[in-house]
Structures are given as structure tokens and as C-alpha cells.
Design an enzyme around this catalytic site. Structure first.
Site, PDB file in Angstrom:
ATOM      1  N   SER A  68      15.562 -13.938  -6.154  1.00 49.15           N
ATOM      2  CA  SER A  68      14.708 -14.242  -7.465  1.00 49.15           C
ATOM      3  C   SER A  68      14.268 -15.294  -7.566  1.00 49.15           C
ATOM      4  O   SER A  68      13.200 -15.464  -8.491  1.00 49.15           O
ATOM      5  CB  SER A  68      15.691 -13.678  -8.732  1.00 49.15           C
ATOM      6  OG  SER A  68      15.832 -12.332  -8.596  1.00 49.15           O
ATOM      7  N   LYS A  71      10.531 -14.936  -7.732  1.00 52.27           N
ATOM      8  CA  LYS A  71       9.848 -14.600  -8.659  1.00 52.27           C
ATOM      9  C   LYS A  71       8.842 -15.734  -9.335  1.00 52.27           C
ATOM     10  O   LYS A  71       7.759 -15.352 -10.176  1.00 52.27           O
ATOM     11  CB  LYS A  71      10.578 -13.938  -9.761  1.00 52.27           C
ATOM     12  CG  LYS A  71      11.479 -12.641  -9.302  1.00 52.27           C
ATOM     13  CD  LYS A  71      12.468 -12.187 -10.171  1.00 52.27           C
ATOM     14  CE  LYS A  71      13.168 -10.915  -9.743  1.00 52.27           C
ATOM     15  NZ  LYS A  71      14.246 -10.650 -10.527  1.00 52.27           N
ATOM     16  N   TYR A 196       8.408  -6.126  -3.563  1.00 51.19           N
ATOM     17  CA  TYR A 196       9.562  -6.811  -4.228  1.00 51.19           C
ATOM     18  C   TYR A 196      10.639  -7.041  -3.319  1.00 51.19           C
ATOM     19  O   TYR A 196      11.204  -8.390  -3.278  1.00 51.19           O
ATOM     20  CB  TYR A 196      10.080  -5.844  -5.599  1.00 51.19           C
ATOM     21  CG  TYR A 196      11.225  -6.405  -6.231  1.00 51.19           C
ATOM     22  CD1 TYR A 196      11.025  -7.511  -7.360  1.00 51.19           C
ATOM     23  CD2 TYR A 196      12.385  -5.970  -6.031  1.00 51.19           C
ATOM     24  CE1 TYR A 196      12.199  -7.894  -8.103  1.00 51.19           C
ATOM     25  CE2 TYR A 196      13.390  -6.486  -6.746  1.00 51.19           C
ATOM     26  CZ  TYR A 196      13.402  -7.600  -7.510  1.00 51.19           C
ATOM     27  OH  TYR A 196      14.613  -8.019  -8.300  1.00 51.19           O
ATOM     28  N   TYR A 248      18.352 -15.477 -16.401  1.00 50.27           N
ATOM     29  CA  TYR A 248      18.651 -14.187 -17.194  1.00 50.27           C
ATOM     30  C   TYR A 248      19.572 -14.350 -18.602  1.00 50.27           C
ATOM     31  O   TYR A 248      19.253 -15.483 -19.233  1.00 50.27           O
ATOM     32  CB  TYR A 248      19.614 -13.327 -16.280  1.00 50.27           C
ATOM     33  CG  TYR A 248      18.920 -13.414 -14.703  1.00 50.27           C
ATOM     34  CD1 TYR A 248      17.634 -12.738 -14.662  1.00 50.27           C
ATOM     35  CD2 TYR A 248      19.548 -13.515 -13.872  1.00 50.27           C
ATOM     36  CE1 TYR A 248      17.006 -12.477 -13.554  1.00 50.27           C
ATOM     37  CE2 TYR A 248      18.926 -13.427 -12.498  1.00 50.27           C
ATOM     38  CZ  TYR A 248      17.681 -12.939 -12.475  1.00 50.27           C
ATOM     39  OH  TYR A 248      16.939 -12.685 -11.404  1.00 50.27           O
ATOM     40  N   VAL A 266      20.070 -14.571  -6.773  1.00 48.85           N
ATOM     41  CA  VAL A 266      21.487 -14.033  -6.497  1.00 48.85           C
ATOM     42  C   VAL A 266      21.897 -14.368  -4.975  1.00 48.85           C
ATOM     43  O   VAL A 266      23.237 -14.202  -4.673  1.00 48.85           O
ATOM     44  CB  VAL A 266      21.885 -12.434  -6.725  1.00 48.85           C
ATOM     45  CG1 VAL A 266      21.789 -12.061  -8.021  1.00 48.85           C
ATOM     46  CG2 VAL A 266      20.889 -11.770  -5.536  1.00 48.85           C
TER      47      VAL A 266
HETATM   48  N1  GLU Z   1      16.730  -8.766  -5.200  1.00 51.44           N
HETATM   49  C1  GLU Z   1      17.599  -8.786  -6.127  1.00 51.44           C
HETATM   50  C2  GLU Z   1      17.575  -7.615  -6.866  1.00 51.44           C
HETATM   51  O1  GLU Z   1      16.505  -6.894  -7.235  1.00 51.44           O
HETATM   52  C3  GLU Z   1      17.157 -10.273  -7.047  1.00 51.44           C
HETATM   53  C4  GLU Z   1      18.212 -10.548  -8.085  1.00 51.44           C
HETATM   54  C5  GLU Z   1      18.179 -11.916  -8.348  1.00 51.44           C
HETATM   55  O2  GLU Z   1      18.137 -12.559  -7.396  1.00 51.44           O
HETATM   56  O3  GLU Z   1      18.880 -12.100  -9.660  1.00 51.44           O
HETATM   57  O4  GLU Z   1      18.622  -7.211  -7.294  1.00 51.44           O
END
Ligand code: GLU
Length: 312
Positions: A68, A71, A196, A248, A266
Site C-alpha cells: 500500500s 498508494k 491495483y 489506517y 502489508v
Molecule cells: N494489496 C494489499 C491488499 O489489497 C494492500 C494492503 C496494504 O498494504 O495495506 O490487501
């Protein structure tokens, strides 16, 4: 810059030594099979200063799945394409919910709280797809952008991770379909998911990531290449979003402990920004209950404290 920079290398080595010895390392993400096999013993940290010096310790050269953290970069790209119109489709508030939660989407009529939770990032991926004919072109565009900001042509996505995410990504598929039902995806949900999963599957080392994030620390311009990426105002705003939404439902705790804009993934990486001073990347694959790197956050807390880098 302040005198403490003179001992930055020693500080990074001390932090690495301390955290390498720790037994409570958190647990690597296991819902994406290739990530479950990564050893929690890895640890790396890199700092890129706005004066172009770089410092690193531990396995700062070893590529890992940025997940993420990507992002931040897709948001930057989408704002470049669509400007403030993007904010009609995604909000700028912390969600207080897990990264993959669907709960608020019904109450808020398909408008995700922010671009860093999964539904928000899916809307951003959809916005990036808008100008391309195929997902492959959009993925290529994202990779070109990453290579441009990091000034490194070797950056790529790991197809095995992208495939594994597709094979196990039932929640993300649910989110994409739900967004589509609210009219907030304009492309085929499968295409959006393809984009994504690929940007989450990009692999980078701490050093590459710290360099890629430098534009956020330097008013929108990469000091190493002299190239402008975004305006100073946009860099400030992306940093504000990283501070409020980058971890988050652990964003408040990260701001409290570290005091820097940051974005976690993650895969166990965190990118943090010291405005005007540095971009920092840390990697420790074990996660805490909120899905953020357990020792990564601790490393940043120690570093920010010792260097006096908190923005507060
Ligand atoms: N590719 C992971 C998902 O969609 C990213 C989540 C993350 O890194 O927080 O769950």
C-alpha cells in the site's frame, strides 16, 4: 541542517542493532501467500536527505513488496491527471476502520473515506485507467512514474505477487464490485483490480523507496534530478493525507509516536517524510494488529525522537 545529522549513520546502525535483537517482531501478512513466506527477521532502513546524501543500515538494499505504500504514488499520479476533481469521488478523512473494510461504503454511498484505504485506492486506480485503453498501459504508466521519481529504471512489479493477490483477493473484488454498483468505478472492476494488484506488487528496496519519496520532503521536486513532480502545495497536501490516513486505524497512534507523515504497506514497509529534510524508508515484515509494520514504526519512533524530526 542540524548537528545531529553528523551522527545519523551511527544512529541508524544502533537502531538496527537494537531492533534486530528483538523477539517481538509481529507477524508477516499471511492472506497474500508469497508475503507469508517472508522471514520476520529482515530489517532495513534508508534515509535520503534533501541535500542528496543517503544513509542506510541493515538490509536497505533488499527489494520487498511495497504494497500500500504504492498508494501514495498512484494518488500523486491521479491528482496530476484529474486535479481536484478526484476529490468528488474519494474523501480526505481518516476512516478509523481496517484497510479493507466495506462498512462505511454503504453509509457513505460509495464514496471511500480516503485514497489510502483499499476502496479509495481502487477509485484512484479507476481514475488512472480512464485515459488508457488497457490495464497493461496503466500499469506501465505507474511503473514509468515510479522509475522517474526514484530515478531508477530497474523498478518493477512481481507478477507472482500480483497473481497471488488476484487469486486470494475476494475482499478487494467485493469492494470493487460494490463501488461499481454505486457508480464510482467507471471501468470493468476486473480491470481496476488488475491495476491495483500490480501496483501493490511493486518491489523496491528501502533505498529506492526513500529516493522515490524525496519529492514529498522537498516541496514537490526531486532534489537529486532537479525534476519537478508536483507543486509545493500538492506535496504538502499529500503529506497531510499521509499523516491523517497513512496507517489506517493506526494513524493516530503513528502520529502520536512518530510525528511524521507516513504510509505503511502489508509487506512491512513504511515510507515517512520529514518535510524539508528527508525521506525515510524502513522495512520489517512483521505486522501489528492494524496491519502496519510493528518494528518499522518503532524504528521511526526512535529515529524521529533522536533526530528531533517530529513535525509537532
Ligand atoms: N494489496 C494489499 C491488499 O489489497 C494492500 C494492503 C496494504 O498494504 O495495506 O490487501
Amino acid at each position: 541542517m542540524d548537528d545531529r545529522i553528523n551522527t545519523l549513520q551511527e544512529t541508524l546502525e544502533e537502531i538496527t542493532l537494537t531492533l534486530r535483537a528483538r523477539k517481538d517482531r509481529g507477524k508477516p501478512a499471511d492472506y497474500i501467500p508469497p508475503l507469508a513466506h517472508v522471514s520476520p527477521d529482515h530489517f532495513g532502513i534508508a534515509v535520503a536527505l534533501t541535500d542528496n546524501r543517503t544513509f542506510m543500515a541493515g538490509e536497505a538494499d533488499l527489494p520487498f513488496s511495497i504494497q500500500s505504500i504504492s498508494k501514495v504514488f498512484t494518488l500523486t499520479l491521479a491528482l496530476g491527471m484529474h486535479g481536484d476533481a478526484l476529490w468528488r469521488r474519494v474523501g480526505r478523512e481518516p476512516s478509523g476502520d481496517a484497510f479493507n473494510s466495506i462498512v462505511l461504503l454503504e453509509q457513505e454511498k460509495g464514496i471511500p473515506r480516503n485514497p489510502f484505504i483499499n476502496p479509495g485506492a481502487l477509485v484512484v486506480a479507476d481514475a488512472l485507467l480512464a485515459r488508457a485503453r488497457a490495464p497493461r498501459e496503466t500499469i506501465g504508466e505507474i511503473l514509468r512514474f515510479l522509475r522517474f521519481i526514484a530515478d531508477d529504471d530497474t523498478i518493477s512489479a512481481d507478477p507472482a505477487v500480483a497473481r497471488a493477490e488476484k487469486a486470494t483477493g475476494f475482499r478487494n473484488a467485493a469492494l470493487a464490485n460494490y463501488l461499481h454498483s454505486w457508480g464510482n468505478l467507471r471501468n470493468d472492476p476486473d480491470h481496476v483490480l488488475g491495476v491495483y494488484f500490480h501496483h501493490c506488487a511493486v518491489t523496491m528496496s528501502c533505498l529506492q523507496l526513500a529516493r522515490a519519496g524525496l519529492y514529498l520532503a522537498n516541496g514537490g521536486r526531486n532534489p537529486a534530478t532537479g525534476r519537478s513532480v508536483v507543486s509545493p502545495e500538492r506535496a504538502r497536501r499529500i503529506n497531510a493525507l499521509m499523516m491523517t490516513c497513512g496507517h489506517y486505524d493506526g494513524s493516530g497512534d503513528f502520529a502520536y509516536r512518530v510525528g511524521l507523515p507516513g504510509k505503511s504497506g502489508v509487506g512491512g514497509g513504511i515510507l515517512a517524510v520529514v518535510p524539508g529534510v528527508a525521506s525515510i524508508a524502513v522495512w520489517s515484515p512483521g505486522l501489528n494488529a492494524n496491519g502496519n509494520s510493528h518494528l518499522g514504526a518503532e524504528a521511526l519512533e526512535m529515529l524521529s525522537h533522536r533526530m528531533g524530526w517530529s513535525v509537532f
